[in-house]
Write a protein that holds these residues in place. Structure first.
Motif, PDB file in Angstrom:
ATOM      1  N   TYR A  28       0.813  -1.219   0.000  1.00 46.47           N
ATOM      2  CA  TYR A  28       0.000   0.000   0.000  1.00 46.47           C
ATOM      3  C   TYR A  28       0.844   1.265   0.000  1.00 46.47           C
ATOM      4  O   TYR A  28       0.322   2.365  -0.035  1.00 46.47           O
ATOM      5  N   LYS A 168      -6.418  -3.608   5.033  1.00 44.47           N
ATOM      6  CA  LYS A 168      -6.810  -3.740   3.621  1.00 44.47           C
ATOM      7  C   LYS A 168      -7.771  -4.899   3.484  1.00 44.47           C
ATOM      8  O   LYS A 168      -7.524  -5.990   4.029  1.00 44.47           O
ATOM      9  N   PHE A 195      -6.997   2.308   4.720  1.00 45.73           N
ATOM     10  CA  PHE A 195      -6.116   2.316   3.545  1.00 45.73           C
ATOM     11  C   PHE A 195      -6.415   3.582   2.732  1.00 45.73           C
ATOM     12  O   PHE A 195      -7.545   3.822   2.331  1.00 45.73           O
ATOM     13  N   TRP A 204      -4.871   2.224  -5.379  1.00 50.00           N
ATOM     14  CA  TRP A 204      -5.934   2.386  -4.384  1.00 50.00           C
ATOM     15  C   TRP A 204      -7.312   2.246  -5.015  1.00 50.00           C
ATOM     16  O   TRP A 204      -7.550   2.746  -6.117  1.00 50.00           O
ATOM     17  N   ASP A 208     -11.171  -1.606  -1.485  1.00 49.91           N
ATOM     18  CA  ASP A 208     -10.168  -2.246  -0.615  1.00 49.91           C
ATOM     19  C   ASP A 208     -10.099  -1.611   0.777  1.00 49.91           C
ATOM     20  O   ASP A 208      -9.273  -1.990   1.603  1.00 49.91           O
ATOM     21  N   VAL A 209     -10.940  -0.596   0.996  1.00 49.44           N
ATOM     22  CA  VAL A 209     -10.910   0.098   2.291  1.00 49.44           C
ATOM     23  C   VAL A 209     -11.847  -0.602   3.270  1.00 49.44           C
ATOM     24  O   VAL A 209     -12.990  -0.896   2.936  1.00 49.44           O
TER      25      VAL A 209
END
Ligand code: SAM
Ligand code: SF4
Ligand code: SF4
Length: 335
Positions: A28, A168, A195, A204, A208-209
């Motif tokens: 990340y 993540k 994230f 990003w 994925d958060v």
């Protein structure tokens, strides 16, 4: 003298990236496909020297600076770090001096750093499970056990210790409960970080958060009631939550609950520019001034003028339009 930006925010904290290099390749932050063996790091002469960094801190202290955080990249890769800390400590005993580190080299150096005047460390640790840790940090040379040894050494050296965990989706969500249990038992404050879309290389995606809200729901299921407690520290970015037994966890919700209104941080990049926001691409070159013999008063006036014009609130304005804006990498500007 106290300084305010265009939104009334003082300059209270300075984050200093002392190197753009790192011994991890967190997916990340410094994904290996962008930070591989052919990546060109800053040449030595481009990095600010310790004397130059100390000069910037000296210039900012009279303007209200009270917190300095050494970061990077991995700050512990820079040689003779205690020398820098001693120099910053000499500016004022009132300065709170902290460091953010991946902890891999902390066990060896904690005592020297504490003796030099470091107050606190924030150690990043995304998993207790070795396979998850190594996949997230993209390393097979380091282990969570090594980081835990670093944390213990830091505590024994008298340093304040906090732990940061970036979460993540589908990568280390399953570590939330074991990490909380471990650090709750050890009574070490833990903070979960959403994230973030920092830099241009970490692919990003909002999908994925894992939001702070989701993390809290999970924690409540396992550990019972969690109550928000007010922050006692101005400019503190983590929201604090307390379990019934008094243990606190923090949430840094920069994606789902931005805190730009309280952002009192300036950043000094590894190559000597001041950045007024983590998500900007434009820095203000201070190194050239330092190397052309500017006095402390000149540096002070320059940063004063940069800060009074500061208007940034990227996270608050985050939208589809802001996502594609060019940004500087976190390892360079200082996370
Ligand atoms: N190498 C040190 C470390 O990892 O602690 C210091 C520098 S690192 C850039 C500082 C912090 O930024 C770490 O806690 C890291 O987990 C966090 N970080 C890096 N990239 C991030 C991202 N995309 N989203 C959220 N946090 C991030
Ligand atoms: Fe290195 Fe820290 Fe970035 Fe991980 S988060 S790659 S340890 S600078
Ligand atoms: Fe501060 Fe910029 Fe982050 Fe907002 S987006 S909290 S202004 S660094």
């Amino acid at each position: 003298m106290s300084l305010s930006d265009a939104r009334g925010r003082p300059l209270h904290d300075l984050r200093i990236s002392i190197t753009d290099r790192c011994n991890f390749r967190c997916t990340y932050c410094m994904p290996r496909d962008h930070f591989g063996s052919d990546h060109e790091y800053l040449p030595r002469e481009s990095l600010l020297t310790y004397e130059e960094i100390i000069e910037v801190v000296e210039a900012l202290f009279p303007l209200g600076l009270r917190k300095v955080r050494l970061t990077g990249g991995e700050p512990m890769l820079r040689r003779d770090l205690p020398h820098l800390i001693e120099g910053i400590r000499a500016v004022s005993s009132e300065l709170d001096i902290a460091m953010t580190t991946n902890g891999a080299l902390l066990a060896q150096h904690a005592v020297k750093l504490a003796k030099a005047g470091l107050d606190r460390v924030t150690v990043s640790l995304d998993a207790l499970d070795e396979a998850v840790f190594q996949s997230m940090a993209d390393t097979d040379s380091f282990s969570p056990q090594g980081v835990l040894r670093g944390i213990k050494a830091a505590q024994e050296a008298g340093l304040g210790v906090k732990v940061n965990t970036v979460v993540k989706k589908h990568v280390n969500e399953q570590e939330i409960i074991p990490l909380t249990k471990f650090f709750k038992d050890a009574n070490i404050p833990l903070r979960f970080i959403e994230f973030m879309d920092v830099g241009n290389t970490n692919a990003w995606n909002i999908a994925d958060v894992v939001s702070g809200k989701e993390i809290r729901a999970l924690l409540q299921q396992h550990f019972g009631n969690l109550k928000q407690t007010p922050s006692s520290i101005k400019g503190e970015v983590a929201k604090r939550f307390m379990f019934d037994d008094g243990y606190e966890v923090g949430m840094i919700e920069s994606v789902t609950a931005p805190f730009c209104g309280d952002c009192t941080r300036a950043r000094l990049s590894a190559h000597g520019s001041i950045y007024t926001c983590l998500f900007t691409s434009k820095g203000h070159d201070i190194k050239s001034m330092l190397r052309m013999g500017a006095t402390k008063e000149h540096i002070q006036t320059a940063i004063q003028s940069i800060w009074t014009q500061r208007n940034d609130q990227y996270s608050k304005d985050r939208s589809d339009q802001t996502l594609d804006l060019p940004k500087v990498e976190m390892s360079f500007i200082g996370g």
